[in-house]
Design a protein around this motif. Structure first.
Motif, PDB file in Angstrom:
ATOM      1  N   GLY A 147       0.676  -1.152  -0.600  1.00 17.04           N
ATOM      2  CA  GLY A 147       0.337  -0.415   0.147  1.00 17.04           C
ATOM      3  C   GLY A 147       1.216   0.951   0.428  1.00 17.04           C
ATOM      4  N   VAL A 148       0.288   2.333   0.736  1.00 17.10           N
ATOM      5  CA  VAL A 148       1.069   3.578   0.411  1.00 17.10           C
ATOM      6  C   VAL A 148       1.259   4.519   1.834  1.00 17.10           C
ATOM      7  N   LYS A 149       0.698   3.707   3.291  1.00 16.81           N
ATOM      8  CA  LYS A 149       1.242   3.812   4.408  1.00 16.81           C
ATOM      9  C   LYS A 149       2.435   2.879   4.769  1.00 16.81           C
ATOM     10  N   THR A 150       3.482   3.773   5.749  1.00 21.77           N
ATOM     11  CA  THR A 150       4.806   3.733   6.323  1.00 21.77           C
ATOM     12  C   THR A 150       4.162   3.218   7.718  1.00 21.77           C
ATOM     13  N   LEU A 151       4.852   2.690   8.381  1.00 20.52           N
ATOM     14  CA  LEU A 151       4.471   2.305  10.465  1.00 20.52           C
ATOM     15  C   LEU A 151       4.953   3.377  11.250  1.00 20.52           C
ATOM     16  N   ASN A 152       5.230   4.297  11.976  1.00 19.97           N
ATOM     17  CA  ASN A 152       6.142   4.645  13.232  1.00 19.97           C
ATOM     18  C   ASN A 152       6.419   4.055  13.556  1.00 19.97           C
ATOM     19  N   ILE A 153       7.187   2.870  13.906  1.00 17.55           N
ATOM     20  CA  ILE A 153       7.330   1.740  15.012  1.00 17.55           C
ATOM     21  C   ILE A 153       9.440   1.820  14.841  1.00 17.55           C
ATOM     22  N   SER A 154       9.710   1.304  15.514  1.00 18.22           N
ATOM     23  CA  SER A 154      11.319   1.066  15.753  1.00 18.22           C
ATOM     24  C   SER A 154      12.049   0.393  14.377  1.00 18.22           C
ATOM     25  N   ILE A 155      10.862  -0.507  13.818  1.00 18.60           N
ATOM     26  CA  ILE A 155      11.409  -1.318  12.623  1.00 18.60           C
ATOM     27  C   ILE A 155      11.552  -1.074  11.772  1.00 18.60           C
ATOM     28  N   PRO A 156      12.654  -0.396  10.595  1.00 20.59           N
ATOM     29  CA  PRO A 156      12.456   0.138   9.612  1.00 20.59           C
ATOM     30  C   PRO A 156      12.084  -0.049   8.298  1.00 20.59           C
ATOM     31  N   ASN A 157      10.815   0.397   8.199  1.00 22.18           N
ATOM     32  CA  ASN A 157       9.733  -0.298   6.606  1.00 22.18           C
ATOM     33  C   ASN A 157       9.439   0.350   5.769  1.00 22.18           C
ATOM     34  N   VAL A 158       9.553   0.199   4.689  1.00 26.25           N
ATOM     35  CA  VAL A 158       9.266   1.289   3.350  1.00 26.25           C
ATOM     36  C   VAL A 158       7.276   0.727   2.431  1.00 26.25           C
ATOM     37  N   SER A 159       6.617   1.215   2.478  1.00 23.46           N
ATOM     38  CA  SER A 159       5.471   0.924   1.832  1.00 23.46           C
ATOM     39  C   SER A 159       6.058   0.771   0.215  1.00 23.46           C
ATOM     40  N   ILE A 160       5.571   0.082  -0.315  1.00 21.15           N
ATOM     41  CA  ILE A 160       5.289  -0.252  -1.868  1.00 21.15           C
ATOM     42  C   ILE A 160       3.477  -0.661  -2.378  1.00 21.15           C
ATOM     43  N   ILE A 161       3.491  -0.187  -3.478  1.00 22.69           N
ATOM     44  CA  ILE A 161       2.383   0.111  -4.113  1.00 22.69           C
ATOM     45  C   ILE A 161       2.174  -1.233  -4.921  1.00 22.69           C
ATOM     46  N   LYS A 162       0.882  -1.937  -4.860  1.00 28.59           N
ATOM     47  CA  LYS A 162       0.803  -3.223  -4.906  1.00 28.59           C
ATOM     48  C   LYS A 162       1.583  -4.184  -5.513  1.00 28.59           C
ATOM     49  N   GLY A 163       2.116  -4.096  -3.215  1.00 25.48           N
ATOM     50  CA  GLY A 163       3.619  -4.845  -2.755  1.00 25.48           C
ATOM     51  C   GLY A 163       3.165  -6.678  -3.524  1.00 25.48           C
ATOM     52  N   ASP A 164       1.276  -6.989  -3.078  1.00 25.68           N
ATOM     53  CA  ASP A 164       1.133  -8.118  -3.145  1.00 25.68           C
ATOM     54  C   ASP A 164       1.033  -8.873  -4.952  1.00 25.68           C
ATOM     55  N   ASN A 165       2.206  -8.098  -6.018  1.00 26.72           N
ATOM     56  CA  ASN A 165       2.036  -8.469  -6.423  1.00 26.72           C
ATOM     57  C   ASN A 165       3.740  -8.658  -6.732  1.00 26.72           C
ATOM     58  N   VAL A 214       6.447  -8.710  -4.607  1.00 27.53           N
ATOM     59  CA  VAL A 214       7.265  -8.913  -3.002  1.00 27.53           C
ATOM     60  C   VAL A 214       6.987 -10.039  -2.289  1.00 27.53           C
ATOM     61  N   GLU A 215       7.470 -11.105  -2.412  1.00 29.76           N
ATOM     62  CA  GLU A 215       7.158 -12.551  -2.247  1.00 29.76           C
ATOM     63  C   GLU A 215       6.757 -12.643  -0.552  1.00 29.76           C
ATOM     64  N   GLU A 216       7.734 -11.626   0.489  1.00 30.03           N
ATOM     65  CA  GLU A 216       6.907 -11.612   1.872  1.00 30.03           C
ATOM     66  C   GLU A 216       5.661 -10.833   1.915  1.00 30.03           C
ATOM     67  N   ILE A 217       5.030 -10.275   1.539  1.00 32.06           N
ATOM     68  CA  ILE A 217       4.396  -9.095   0.989  1.00 32.06           C
ATOM     69  C   ILE A 217       2.546 -10.656   0.564  1.00 32.06           C
ATOM     70  N   SER A 218       3.274 -10.786  -1.040  1.00 33.20           N
ATOM     71  CA  SER A 218       1.659 -11.575  -1.558  1.00 33.20           C
ATOM     72  C   SER A 218       1.752 -12.517   0.159  1.00 33.20           C
ATOM     73  N   ALA A 219       2.655 -13.443   0.779  1.00 31.31           N
ATOM     74  CA  ALA A 219       2.293 -14.290   1.675  1.00 31.31           C
ATOM     75  C   ALA A 219       1.494 -13.863   2.750  1.00 31.31           C
TER      76      ALA A 219
END
Length: 192
Positions: A108-126, A128-133
């Motif tokens: 999607g489009v939203k990142t999380l305000n947490i201590s672990i680095p994160n990035v959002s990817i539009i249509k990530g389920d198509n 990134v395998e981890e998002i698909s899973a």
């Protein structure tokens, strides 16, 4: 000159389902795949058949390094509203992982305000395998919940629409009213 990036060895993917439904929880899943046990055929859960989705679900549960579910109830959705409810379900999924990730890909489009680095990817389920899973785990888990609700409230047709706003569902709401598993904040939209 090439840039060097840290090597993230425990990368999680996160996806959520149930955002547009008028009944049932919002469900997020976080998945860390194990490179020693590759899972073939991962993609957006909405683009694969039920049979293939269930097969992949079993493969993920069996072979993933770690996976978890985070849920936000209808009552919480009504209080928090959708955007905050999505974020809470994702954070719950991350917190329930048995092994903490070092980096997170979010669909999607939203990142999380947490201590672990994160990035959002539009249509990530198509992409990134981890998002698909995560998409597959979240969808199968939520659908299973709706099958159970269908047994408790057979008049609403949860087995068919999984809590989404179909004509069958709206007709049932007009005839039988809301259950405690319906989102009250969505009520006005149904009768306009």
């Amino acid at each position: 000159m090439k840039k060097s990036f840290p090597c993230y060895i425990r990368t999680a993917g996160i996806d959520e389902v149930g955002v547009g439904a008028i009944a049932g929880d919002i469900v997020s899943s976080a998945v860390i795949l194990d490179s020693k046990f590759p899972i073939f055929g991962l993609q957006d859960s909405k683009k694969i058949s039920l049979k293939k989705r269930l097969f992949l679900y079993e493969q993920i549960v069996k072979n993933a390094y770690s996976w978890s579910i985070g849920r936000v109830s209808c009552k919480e959705i009504d209080i928090l509203r959708v955007s905050k409810a999505i974020e809470l379900s994702m954070i719950r999924a991350i917190n329930r992982l048995m092994i903490k990730p070092t980096f997170i890909f979010i669909d999607g489009v939203k990142t999380l305000n947490i201590s672990i680095p994160n990035v959002s990817i539009i249509k990530g389920d198509n992409i990134v395998e981890e998002i698909s899973a995560a998409s597959i785990i979240a969808k199968v888990s939520r659908d299973n919940s709706m099958v159970i609700l269908d047994k408790i409230f057979p008049k609403y047709g949860f087995l068919n629409h999984k809590g989404y706003c179909t004509s069958q569902h709206v007709c049932a709401l007009k005839k039988y009213g809301f259950t405690k598993f319906h989102r009250r904040s969505y009520r006005l939209k149904l009768y306009q």
